[in-house]
Write a protein that holds these residues in place. Structure first.
Motif, mmCIF file in Angstrom:
data_model
loop_
_atom_site.group_PDB
_atom_site.id
_atom_site.type_symbol
_atom_site.label_atom_id
_atom_site.label_comp_id
_atom_site.label_asym_id
_atom_site.label_seq_id
_atom_site.Cartn_x
_atom_site.Cartn_y
_atom_site.Cartn_z
ATOM 1 N N THR A 118 0.793 -1.398 -0.374
ATOM 2 C CA THR A 118 -0.225 0.330 0.100
ATOM 3 C C THR A 118 1.378 1.378 0.046
ATOM 4 O OG1 THR A 118 -1.812 -1.353 1.136
ATOM 5 C CG2 THR A 118 -2.117 1.429 0.837
ATOM 6 N N ILE A 119 0.595 2.479 -0.692
ATOM 7 C CA ILE A 119 0.717 3.462 -0.904
ATOM 8 C C ILE A 119 0.756 4.214 -0.669
ATOM 9 C CG2 ILE A 119 2.688 5.084 -2.235
ATOM 10 C CD1 ILE A 119 4.102 2.329 -2.906
ATOM 11 N N ASN A 120 1.466 5.517 0.939
ATOM 12 C CA ASN A 120 0.710 6.072 0.578
ATOM 13 C C ASN A 120 0.774 7.829 0.743
ATOM 14 O OD1 ASN A 120 -1.779 5.201 2.639
ATOM 15 N ND2 ASN A 120 -0.231 3.823 3.761
ATOM 16 N N GLN B 84 2.653 14.964 0.385
ATOM 17 C CA GLN B 84 2.498 14.716 2.285
ATOM 18 C C GLN B 84 1.376 13.870 2.404
ATOM 19 O OE1 GLN B 84 4.152 18.376 3.697
ATOM 20 N NE2 GLN B 84 5.931 18.501 2.492
ATOM 21 N N THR B 85 1.317 13.611 3.833
ATOM 22 C CA THR B 85 0.432 13.332 4.668
ATOM 23 C C THR B 85 -1.072 13.556 4.803
ATOM 24 O OG1 THR B 85 1.827 11.703 5.770
ATOM 25 C CG2 THR B 85 -0.606 11.735 7.064
ATOM 26 N N ASP B 86 -0.673 15.013 4.640
ATOM 27 C CA ASP B 86 -2.258 16.049 4.880
ATOM 28 C C ASP B 86 -2.382 16.504 3.296
ATOM 29 O OD1 ASP B 86 -0.180 17.999 4.135
ATOM 30 O OD2 ASP B 86 -0.687 18.801 5.781
ATOM 31 N N GLY B 87 -1.902 15.649 3.052
ATOM 32 C CA GLY B 87 -2.534 16.277 1.223
ATOM 33 C C GLY B 87 -1.619 17.668 0.355
ATOM 34 N N THR B 88 -0.995 17.881 1.244
ATOM 35 C CA THR B 88 -0.298 19.070 0.181
ATOM 36 C C THR B 88 0.924 18.784 -0.296
ATOM 37 O OG1 THR B 88 0.104 19.855 2.658
ATOM 38 C CG2 THR B 88 2.048 20.550 0.828
ATOM 39 N N ILE B 89 1.294 18.707 -1.174
ATOM 40 C CA ILE B 89 2.020 18.643 -2.773
ATOM 41 C C ILE B 89 3.280 19.634 -1.856
ATOM 42 C CG2 ILE B 89 1.684 17.756 -4.984
ATOM 43 C CD1 ILE B 89 -0.725 17.046 -4.828
ATOM 44 N N VAL B 90 4.370 19.084 -2.463
ATOM 45 C CA VAL B 90 5.728 20.429 -2.471
ATOM 46 C C VAL B 90 6.093 19.949 -3.821
ATOM 47 C CG1 VAL B 90 7.272 21.308 -1.864
ATOM 48 C CG2 VAL B 90 5.904 20.412 -0.129
ATOM 49 N N SER C 189 3.588 25.926 -2.903
ATOM 50 C CA SER C 189 2.931 24.127 -2.131
ATOM 51 C C SER C 189 1.579 24.497 -3.097
ATOM 52 C CB SER C 189 3.761 23.567 -0.873
ATOM 53 O OG SER C 189 2.990 24.000 0.018
ATOM 54 N N ILE C 190 0.623 23.495 -2.533
ATOM 55 C CA ILE C 190 -0.363 23.307 -3.180
ATOM 56 C C ILE C 190 -1.301 22.121 -2.311
ATOM 57 C CG2 ILE C 190 -0.893 24.252 -5.584
ATOM 58 C CD1 ILE C 190 -0.853 21.145 -6.127
ATOM 59 N N ARG C 191 -2.177 22.747 -1.856
ATOM 60 C CA ARG C 191 -3.087 21.533 -0.966
ATOM 61 C C ARG C 191 -4.692 21.144 -1.290
ATOM 62 N NH1 ARG C 191 -3.527 21.093 5.781
ATOM 63 N NH2 ARG C 191 -4.882 19.134 5.913
ATOM 64 N N LYS C 192 -5.325 20.404 -2.416
ATOM 65 C CA LYS C 192 -6.811 20.853 -3.054
ATOM 66 C C LYS C 192 -7.456 20.080 -1.983
ATOM 67 C CE LYS C 192 -9.096 21.074 -7.108
ATOM 68 N NZ LYS C 192 -8.791 20.947 -8.716
ATOM 69 N N SER C 193 -7.116 18.789 -1.781
ATOM 70 C CA SER C 193 -7.741 17.448 -1.636
ATOM 71 C C SER C 193 -6.780 16.554 -0.409
ATOM 72 C CB SER C 193 -8.276 16.429 -2.749
ATOM 73 O OG SER C 193 -8.957 17.761 -3.398
ATOM 74 N N PHE D 26 10.707 6.742 -7.529
ATOM 75 C CA PHE D 26 10.313 6.629 -6.913
ATOM 76 C C PHE D 26 9.879 6.163 -5.460
ATOM 77 C CE2 PHE D 26 6.339 3.754 -4.990
ATOM 78 C CZ PHE D 26 4.997 4.772 -5.260
ATOM 79 N N TYR D 27 9.400 6.980 -4.768
ATOM 80 C CA TYR D 27 9.768 6.816 -3.308
ATOM 81 C C TYR D 27 8.397 6.543 -2.380
ATOM 82 C CZ TYR D 27 14.226 9.099 -3.957
ATOM 83 O OH TYR D 27 15.783 9.142 -4.875
ATOM 84 N N ASP D 28 8.672 5.486 -1.490
ATOM 85 C CA ASP D 28 7.245 5.479 -0.433
ATOM 86 C C ASP D 28 6.834 6.217 0.916
ATOM 87 O OD1 ASP D 28 8.815 4.025 0.798
ATOM 88 O OD2 ASP D 28 8.288 1.880 0.835
ATOM 89 N N ARG D 29 7.884 7.251 0.567
ATOM 90 C CA ARG D 29 7.255 8.059 1.579
ATOM 91 C C ARG D 29 7.899 9.214 1.275
ATOM 92 N NH1 ARG D 29 12.995 9.479 2.990
ATOM 93 N NH2 ARG D 29 14.757 8.605 1.420
ATOM 94 N N ALA D 30 7.605 10.591 1.406
ATOM 95 C CA ALA D 30 7.490 12.040 1.533
ATOM 96 C C ALA D 30 9.010 12.612 1.315
ATOM 97 C CB ALA D 30 6.525 13.146 2.128
#
Length: 967
Positions: free
Chosen positions: A435-437, A514-520, A531-535, A571-575
């Motif tokens: 599973t990828i978060n 990132q975990t809270d939905g933020t994309i950097v 950075s963005i955080r839409k969903s 590809f990394y399974d972490r931020a």
């Protein structure tokens, strides 16, 4: 309570009069006082009741009226206020004191006269009830009848003439118990009782509704049910696996078990408006909750969707609490592996890792030397960050750190240490096994042109492309990088500068999720815009994601392709942190080609390196082969995130009320319905708590419902004659103490179903004769208990459609006993304008001669023979099958093409054993069909039929005799 509160309770009480609360009931309104203590004549309630205006449909009787009037005149003493309408049962509804909701208790086995009749405590309960009704039980069935009965009940196939003859020659208790033990150990037991369970959970192999698409990989659930029953899995575990098998077992087995959730219909045409989609979703949740609650609890929870349950102590709030528990419901396919296959792959992967580590050590040493020579001195090598997967594109599409090796689609190729993407091709990897978060996508990209829009350097997507996250160029903002996503669900502009350099050199692009939905986003190690955080963060379940290069998402086409050269990707399974991104962006400057490394090595080092590469190649091939052979596509639950659930006033999605947390029912005595979860709890935790609640030892419904269900299939009707409803609208138990005793013993015996079968089929009750009773005894029984609910004799029942078909295959010698695997498909499957149609095929095909439980079972793809004998449509649950007797049944047994083929096959079988001996042929045909010799009259008629019309005509006639289709 029983007459008033159905209409006069709650915020929307009729006429604004609520009789729940004493103060409200005795307050004055425009019409006066509803209840005026000590004065019934001026109480509006009494006036309306006395005039038979209330209750409107069923006015009170004289005795009830006198009681009400006296109560008012004596002061209307209220008691508890507000009234709890669920506290006690009334003549019109069940309360929390309803019999089926009470904790299990162990009743005393009754003392009965003539206890020599009883073989076990179960018989004592039955005999006690018979003696109360002044009835006597029938004598024991003859050995032939008994062995046929237990064969059909336990495995759904007839015994052979030889098996019958053996038992008839020694019908002792020990011999009978050995027969029972053999049948319970047979693989056919699970096939027989699995079919019963599939009726309950309405298992079908197409979606239903308008489109009715086929589910060609739904059979895994059917096989899991059969295998679990054959293994005598404890019933509580059987239920638990179906609810959360993906969490507690995983792999193929866990995914197959949770096929329960998606066994029913699924509407794929839900309309375009948000309201239509939400209504369709609520309908789906209701249908699944209805199946779950009826199957495991014997309650109709789904009836509380729009209002409190009218008959059982289930509130509307509780319905939506349970709906919250299953709000992550999703229909689809998953790619899974068995635990054994995963172990084998893990060993191969470990071997590959060791080989790659050794090769990497050689190459790293060579790189350092080459870089030192370049700089004229010793230079530290920038070490790449540990990645989940990394693609160097030196000479192939392989993943240098794991198993996500790429496969080109189209003209994609590796050349001069780069992946060449021509705008019409792409590269894809296998499914990601975990599973990828949170995650990071990274690529070194050199664009062919800045004038392109929508292509992706690297993308993480579900296999069908319906959900994806990608590094995309120029789609919304010309010449800018963006975080692409399905329907732009997570996409906003980074408000960054336009790209100018990427056509002349490779630029490093990274997207961090990132975990809270933020994309950097980063470009060349520096933050790219804002950075963005839409969903919320998009999660990808194990086996439900893959990597693409050069394509935004599947299906391929349009502006989704990229024209570029990829120098490297990871590809990394972490931020990754900003520092890690900066460090990683510099590693391309340290790049040394493979050709340079090989040239710098000594001959011995070159040979050793080549042998390592060969071993790596062979190991990768073994991994790919093992993966291809072990992966299974399974139609099953594909859970999404649980959603925050509201009570929907009157069931209307547009009228949302208060939020509710996942929970069970409070009405089950001794079992709290509180899950202690937040309204936004993770989906997996919601389902786990639901499974814990349903399968708790403190839940009396779990055992009561299943014991009654098993009894129903053995005797044709349950102790409660509504197997799916033990609530107020269901039947009442004919033997309540017996049901309690068996449920108690079932739980004490660790919910072992085979033990319960053994108790039932070895009882004297089960072994009673259904025919041959003394006329006086039969007449008395018919007068007192015509439906035989008290079990004063055995009950003759018609065999189910599948058993009739399987019996024809068995006696003809054509039954293919192969177990498990994909269903045999005896219908044509035609897709036309988005809708799938199913039409019967000619049954003269050996592939169709397996047991009917393995038949492909699309909704609407009915078999004429099965349909005629009341095989239910899987569009809805079928806890009790209809049993009809119609002329069409006789016509089918005479003229159906399958029947004709089986008659021919049976005739050929008999003819091969008795060449020209008509007498022997007739005897053998009767023995095979109904396991007895014909009478002299039957023999004479049969021989005449064979002489005039052939042996196949006799076989077809035998398929039509009552003894063939009755048990």
């Amino acid at each position: 309570m029983s007459h008033c509160l159905e209409c006069h309770a709650g915020d929307d009480a009729e006429g604004g009069l609520s009789l729940i609360d004493a103060d409200m009931a005795m307050s004055e309104s425009d019409s006066g006082f509803a209840i005026l203590p000590h004065d019934s004549s001026n109480s509006v309630l009494w006036q309306r009741v006395d005039a038979d205006e209330m209750p409107p449909k069923h006015p009170l009787g004289l005795e009830d009226k006198r009681t009400l009037k006296q109560w008012i005149d004596e002061g209307a003493a209220w008691g508890t206020s507000p009234i709890d309408p669920y506290a006690t049962s009334t003549s019109t509804r069940a309360g929390r004191d309803w019999w089926s909701l009470q904790p299990l208790s162990e009743p005393t086995v009754p003392a009965v006269s003539n206890d020599r009749w009883s073989r076990n405590p179960m018989d004592a309960f039955v005999l006690h009830r018979l003696q109360d009704a002044n009835l006597t039980p029938a004598s024991e069935a003859d050995p032939r009848t008994l062995i046929r009965r237990v064969y059909f009940d336990l495995i759904g196939l007839p015994p052979t003439p030889e098996q019958v003859a053996t038992f008839v020659s020694n019908p002792s208790d020990a011999a009978y118990e050995n027969v029972v033990a053999d049948l319970l150990a047979s693989k056919h037991y699970g096939q027989r009782w699995g079919r019963h369970w599939l009726d309950v959970v309405r298992f079908g192999e197409s979606d239903g509704f308008e489109r009715n698409a086929a589910r060609k990989n739904a059979w895994h659930y059917r096989d899991w049910v059969i295998e679990s029953l054959n293994a005598d899995m404890p019933y509580d575990e059987f239920v638990r696996q179906q609810l959360i098998g993906d969490q507690i077992t995983g792999g193929i087995t866990g995914a197959a078990a949770t096929g329960f959730w998606v066994a029913g219909v699924h509407n794929t045409v839900i309309g375009g408006s948000p309201r239509m989609r939400e209504l369709a979703r609520q309908d789906e949740i209701e249908e699944v909750l209805g199946t779950l609650s009826q199957s495991f609890l014997g309650l109709t929870v789904h009836c509380a969707r729009c209002h409190d349950h009218k008959f059982d102590p289930i509130s509307q709030e509780e319905y939506y609490q349970m709906a919250s528990s299953v709000s992550g419901l999703g229909f689809g396919e998953r790619v899974e592996q068995s635990s054994e296959d995963r172990d084998r792959l893990d060993k191969l992967t470990s071997k590959l890792s060791s080989l790659q580590h050794e090769l990497s050590a050689i190459d790293q040493t060579a790189r350092r030397a080459i870089l030192a020579d370049r700089s004229g001195g010793k230079t530290a090598l920038t070490k790449p960050l540990p990645a989940f997967a990394r693609w160097e594109f030196d000479d192939d599409f392989s993943d240098s750190t794991g198993n996500l090796h790429g496969t080109p689609v189209g003209n994609a190729k590796v050349e001069s240490g780069m992946l060449i993407l021509d705008g019409q091709s792409f590269v894809q990897t296998p499914a990601i096994a975990t599973t990828i978060n949170e995650k990071t996508l990274e690529a070194w990209v050199q664009l062919d042109t800045l004038d392109q829009s929508g292509g992706a350097a690297i993308s993480l997507q579900r296999p069908d492309g319906s959900v994806f996250d990608a590094i995309v160029f120029g789609e919304k903002d010309p010449k800018q990088w963006m975080a692409g996503s399905n329907g732009f669900a997570r996409t906003e502009s980074f408000a960054a500068s336009q790209e100018v350099d990427a056509v002349t050199r490779p630029v490093h692009i990274a997207m961090v999720y990132q975990t809270d939905g933020t994309i950097v986003a980063y470009r060349d190690g520096v933050a790219y815009g804002t950075s963005i955080r839409k969903s919320p963060l998009q999660t990808y379940e194990a086996g439900q994601a893959q990597i693409l290069f050069g394509l935004r998402h599947k299906p391929a086409g349009g502006n989704r392709f990229l024209r570029a050269k990829l120098h490297r990707a990871a590809f990394y399974d972490r931020a990754l942190s900003a520092e890690e991104i900066q460090r990683s962006s510099k590693t391309l400057a340290d790049h040394v080609t493979e050709q340079q490394i090989v040239a710098s090595l000594s001959p011995a080092e070159r040979n050793h390196r080549a042998s390592l590469q060969n071993a790596i190649s062979n190991t990768r091939a073994a991994i790919e082969k093992q993966t291809a052979e072990s992966q299974a596509n399974i139609y099953t639950l594909t859970p999404g995130p649980g959603v925050t659930t509201h009570v929907l006033v009157r069931g209307d999605p547009a009228n949302a009320g208060e939020e509710v947390a996942p929970a069970g029912l409070q009405a089950v005595s001794g079992l709290s319905g509180d899950f202690d979860l937040a309204v936004d709890a993770p989906e997996a935790e919601r389902r786990r708590k639901l499974a814990d609640w349903v399968t708790s030892d403190a839940n009396p419904l779990l055992a009561r419902v299943m014991v009654n269900r098993i009894w129903h299939y053995h005797f044709g009707v349950g102790i409660v004659d509504t197997p799916n409803d033990l609530g107020f609208n269901g039947g009442r138990p004919t033997h309540p103490e017996l049901l309690e005793y068996l449920a108690w013993q079932f739980r004490a015996d660790n919910y072992r179903m085979k033990s319960l079968h053994r108790v039932i089929v070895t009882s004297q009750t089960y072994r009673q004769a259904s025919h041959g009773l003394a006329p006086e005894q039969h007449a008395k029984g018919q007068a007192i208990d015509a439906n035989n609910r008290l079990l004063w004799r055995g009950t003759t029942r018609r065999l189910e459609a599948e058993v009739i078909r399987d019996s024809m295959l068995a006696v003809s010698g054509k039954l293919d006993t192969a177990a498990g695997g994909p269903s045999f498909i005896d219908v044509s499957v035609t897709e036309n304008n988005g809708t799938t149609y199913y039409e019967p095929l000619d049954a003269n095909n050996e592939a169709f001669w397996r047991r009917t439980v393995y038949r492909f079972n699309p909704r609407g793809g009915r078999s004429a023979l099965l349909d005629t004998f009341d095989c239910p449509d899987s569009a809805s649950t079928a806890p009790r099958r209809a049993v009809t007797t119609t002329p069409l049944q006789a016509l089918s047994l005479l003229n159906n093409s399958f029947v004709l083929q089986m008659a021919d096959a049976m005739a050929e079988r008999v003819r091969s054993e008795f060449q020209n001996d008509i007498r022997g042929q007739v005897t053998r045909a009767w023995q095979l069909a109904i396991t007895r010799d014909p009478s002299e009259e039957e023999r004479a008629l049969s021989e005449q039929l064979v002489r005039n019309h052939g042996l196949a005509a006799l076989c077809r006639g035998l398929f039509n005799v009552n003894e063939f289709v009755m048990n």
